[in-house]
Design an enzyme around this catalytic site. Sequence first.
Site, PDB file in Angstrom:
ATOM      1  N   THR A  31      48.449  38.795  38.362  1.00 38.11           N
ATOM      2  CA  THR A  31      49.226  37.873  37.535  1.00 38.11           C
ATOM      3  C   THR A  31      50.432  38.574  36.923  1.00 38.11           C
ATOM      4  OG1 THR A  31      47.230  36.654  37.034  1.00 38.11           O
ATOM      5  CG2 THR A  31      49.082  36.316  35.556  1.00 38.11           C
ATOM      6  N   ARG A  67      40.568  24.831  43.088  1.00 33.79           N
ATOM      7  CA  ARG A  67      40.623  25.170  41.665  1.00 33.79           C
ATOM      8  C   ARG A  67      42.066  25.242  41.177  1.00 33.79           C
ATOM      9  NH1 ARG A  67      41.699  30.083  38.997  1.00 33.79           N
ATOM     10  NH2 ARG A  67      40.724  30.232  36.930  1.00 33.79           N
ATOM     11  N   ILE A  68      42.317  24.680  40.018  1.00 32.29           N
ATOM     12  CA  ILE A  68      43.594  24.864  39.338  1.00 32.29           C
ATOM     13  C   ILE A  68      43.293  25.675  38.089  1.00 32.29           C
ATOM     14  CG2 ILE A  68      45.481  23.722  38.116  1.00 32.29           C
ATOM     15  CD1 ILE A  68      45.080  21.358  40.048  1.00 32.29           C
ATOM     16  N   GLY A  69      43.877  26.834  38.001  1.00 34.26           N
ATOM     17  CA  GLY A  69      43.589  27.721  36.887  1.00 34.26           C
ATOM     18  C   GLY A  69      44.373  27.352  35.637  1.00 34.26           C
ATOM     19  N   THR A 107      46.725  36.458  30.947  1.00 30.68           N
ATOM     20  CA  THR A 107      46.023  36.824  32.172  1.00 30.68           C
ATOM     21  C   THR A 107      44.566  37.076  31.848  1.00 30.68           C
ATOM     22  OG1 THR A 107      45.948  38.352  34.043  1.00 30.68           O
ATOM     23  CG2 THR A 107      46.650  39.280  31.942  1.00 30.68           C
ATOM     24  N   GLY A 108      43.713  36.649  32.766  1.00 35.10           N
ATOM     25  CA  GLY A 108      42.274  36.776  32.556  1.00 35.10           C
ATOM     26  C   GLY A 108      41.600  35.546  33.114  1.00 35.10           C
ATOM     27  N   LYS A 109      40.303  35.469  32.985  1.00 31.48           N
ATOM     28  CA  LYS A 109      39.550  34.349  33.576  1.00 31.48           C
ATOM     29  C   LYS A 109      40.014  33.021  32.979  1.00 31.48           C
ATOM     30  CE  LYS A 109      35.735  33.151  35.950  1.00 31.48           C
ATOM     31  NZ  LYS A 109      34.428  33.507  36.427  1.00 31.48           N
TER      32      LYS A 109
HETATM   33  N1  ASP Z   1      44.434  33.471  34.776  1.00 30.01           N
HETATM   34  C1  ASP Z   1      44.356  33.512  36.218  1.00 30.01           C
HETATM   35  C2  ASP Z   1      43.429  32.442  36.700  1.00 30.01           C
HETATM   36  O1  ASP Z   1      42.345  32.310  36.155  1.00 30.01           O
HETATM   37  C3  ASP Z   1      43.926  34.803  36.796  1.00 30.01           C
HETATM   38  C4  ASP Z   1      44.528  36.039  36.215  1.00 30.01           C
HETATM   39  O2  ASP Z   1      45.390  35.990  35.382  1.00 30.01           O
HETATM   40  O3  ASP Z   1      44.079  37.126  36.569  1.00 30.01           O
HETATM   41  O4  ASP Z   1      43.756  31.785  37.645  1.00 30.01           O
END
Ligand code: ASP
Length: 148
Positions: free
Chosen positions: A8, A36-38, A59-61
């Site tokens: 990201t 999936r839409i993040g 950034t992250g889950k």
């Molecule tokens: N936030 C992003 C997602 O969940 C992934 C990431 O930033 O690493 O799609």
Amino acid sequence: SESEKHGTVGAVALDGAGHLAAATSTGGYNNKPEGRIGDTPIIGAGTYARDGACAVSGTGKGEYFMRYAVGHEVAARVSYLGESLEKAAAKVIQEDLKQHDIGAGLVAVGADGSITAPYNTDGMFRGWVTPEGEFYVATHGEVFPINP
Ligand code: ASP
């Protein structure tokens, strides 16, 4: 490694007229569900900017960024609680998200020009430029000035 799982890229900016902007690009994460839409394209979750408050890119889950409406949460804490950007962003990353044991980070700039980039992982690649034109980069705790 943790850093290889994420690609990201986030950017935030405050322009000379006081406008704030945020942008985020991501491939999501490995083995994500089809369709999936993040959080990244969801304004208020992984990406958010509001003049007078702040601009945030995370950034992250993403499922947790959506649940906590992270971008908006940081802006709300700044606007409604009067917290500094640094305090608001740290609360969301180091408390709200950290309790779920997910690696997370964000970059943010405030309407006052303040800059913060908290993360709860070992490190996070980041860089910024101040209103005075000074450039900095960092991967972990140590910050390196760059002379353009
Ligand atoms: N936030 C992003 C997602 O969940 C992934 C990431 O930033 O690493 O799609």
